[in-house]
Design an enzyme around this catalytic site. Structure first.
Site, PDB file in Angstrom:
ATOM      1  N   CYS A  30      23.639  18.525  42.508  1.00  0.00           N
ATOM      2  CA  CYS A  30      24.824  18.616  41.650  1.00  0.00           C
ATOM      3  C   CYS A  30      25.073  20.118  41.453  1.00  0.00           C
ATOM      4  O   CYS A  30      24.363  20.935  42.023  1.00  0.00           O
ATOM      5  CB  CYS A  30      24.644  17.860  40.325  1.00  0.00           C
ATOM      6  SG  CYS A  30      23.385  18.544  39.228  1.00  0.00           S
TER       7      CYS A  30
HETATM    8  O1  LIG Z   1      25.863  20.129  37.503  1.00  0.00           O
HETATM    9  C1  LIG Z   1      26.272  19.038  37.199  1.00  0.00           C
HETATM   10  C2  LIG Z   1      25.480  18.133  36.333  1.00  0.00           C
HETATM   11  O2  LIG Z   1      24.233  18.664  36.005  1.00  0.00           O
HETATM   12  C3  LIG Z   1      27.597  18.569  37.674  1.00  0.00           C
HETATM   13  O3  LIG Z   1      27.732  18.801  39.038  1.00  0.00           O
HETATM   14  C4  LIG Z   1      28.694  19.301  36.903  1.00  0.00           C
HETATM   15  O4  LIG Z   1      28.492  19.078  35.522  1.00  0.00           O
HETATM   16  C5  LIG Z   1      30.057  18.791  37.319  1.00  0.00           C
HETATM   17  O5  LIG Z   1      30.136  17.452  36.963  1.00  0.00           O
HETATM   18  P1  LIG Z   1      31.547  16.774  36.666  1.00  0.00           P
HETATM   19  O6  LIG Z   1      32.363  16.948  37.926  1.00  0.00           O
HETATM   20  O7  LIG Z   1      31.199  15.347  36.367  1.00  0.00           O
HETATM   21  O8  LIG Z   1      32.135  17.499  35.513  1.00  0.00           O
END
Ligand SMILES: O=C(CO)[C@H](O)[C@H](O)COP(=O)(O)O
Length: 151
Positions: free
Chosen positions: A65
């Site tokens: 992520c």
């Molecule tokens: O690093 C992350 C979680 O630890 C995610 O990639 C980041 O928060 C983006 O998530 P979203 O697109 O759902 O906002």
């Protein structure tokens, strides 16, 4: 090996990860943004990849992520999974050697292509240590898993 790979984001380094694993001869099963139509929530796709390891449908997983933190947290909720968030090769080596980590978590934000390759080199070269000095560390791993009914 059969490797489950998840990413909530369709980032160049996540695509490079899949290419690199295939180039190293691994069979890759994708989840999240790397699989058309799949759920791209970091919690869901990381857990799905981790569950493949717990179920034995994958030997290992790489969960990604943006930060790597959410992916590692989600993967570590799965009994039998030992996910390690690694930003460098030395950490990846230690995660395999001392933690018998079976899921590699990566942060897409900070992982460059060259660093990704170094991390993968160390991860796949690393084995749980048989050294007497390291046994204490491995005993902690066994206890963690045993407490959760995973070993
Ligand atoms: O690093 C992350 C979680 O630890 C995610 O990639 C980041 O928060 C983006 O998530 P979203 O697109 O759902 O906002």
């Amino acid at each position: 090996m059969r490797i489950a790979v998840s990413s909530d984001l369709d980032e160049p380094v996540a695509r490079l990860l899949v290419e690199e694993l295939r180039a190293r001869g691994h069979e890759v099963v994708t989840h999240g943004a790397l699989r058309p139509g799949a759920d791209t929530s970091w919690a869901v796709c990381s857990e799905r990849a981790a569950r493949e390891v717990a179920a034995g449908t994958a030997d290992q997983a790489v969960v990604c992520c943006w930060t790597g933190t959410g992916a590692s947290i989600a993967a570590n909720k799965v009994p039998g999974v030992r996910a390690a968030l690694c930003a460098d090769a030395r950490t990846a080596d230690g995660a395999r050697r001392w933690n018998d980590a079976n899921v590699l978590a990566l942060g897409l934000r900070l992982t460059s292509g060259p660093v990704l390759k170094e991390i993968l080199d160390a991860w796949f070269a690393g084995e749980p240590s048989e050294d007497a000095e390291d046994r204490e560390s491995m005993a902690h791993v066994d206890r963690l898993d045993a407490d959760r009914g995973a070993r």
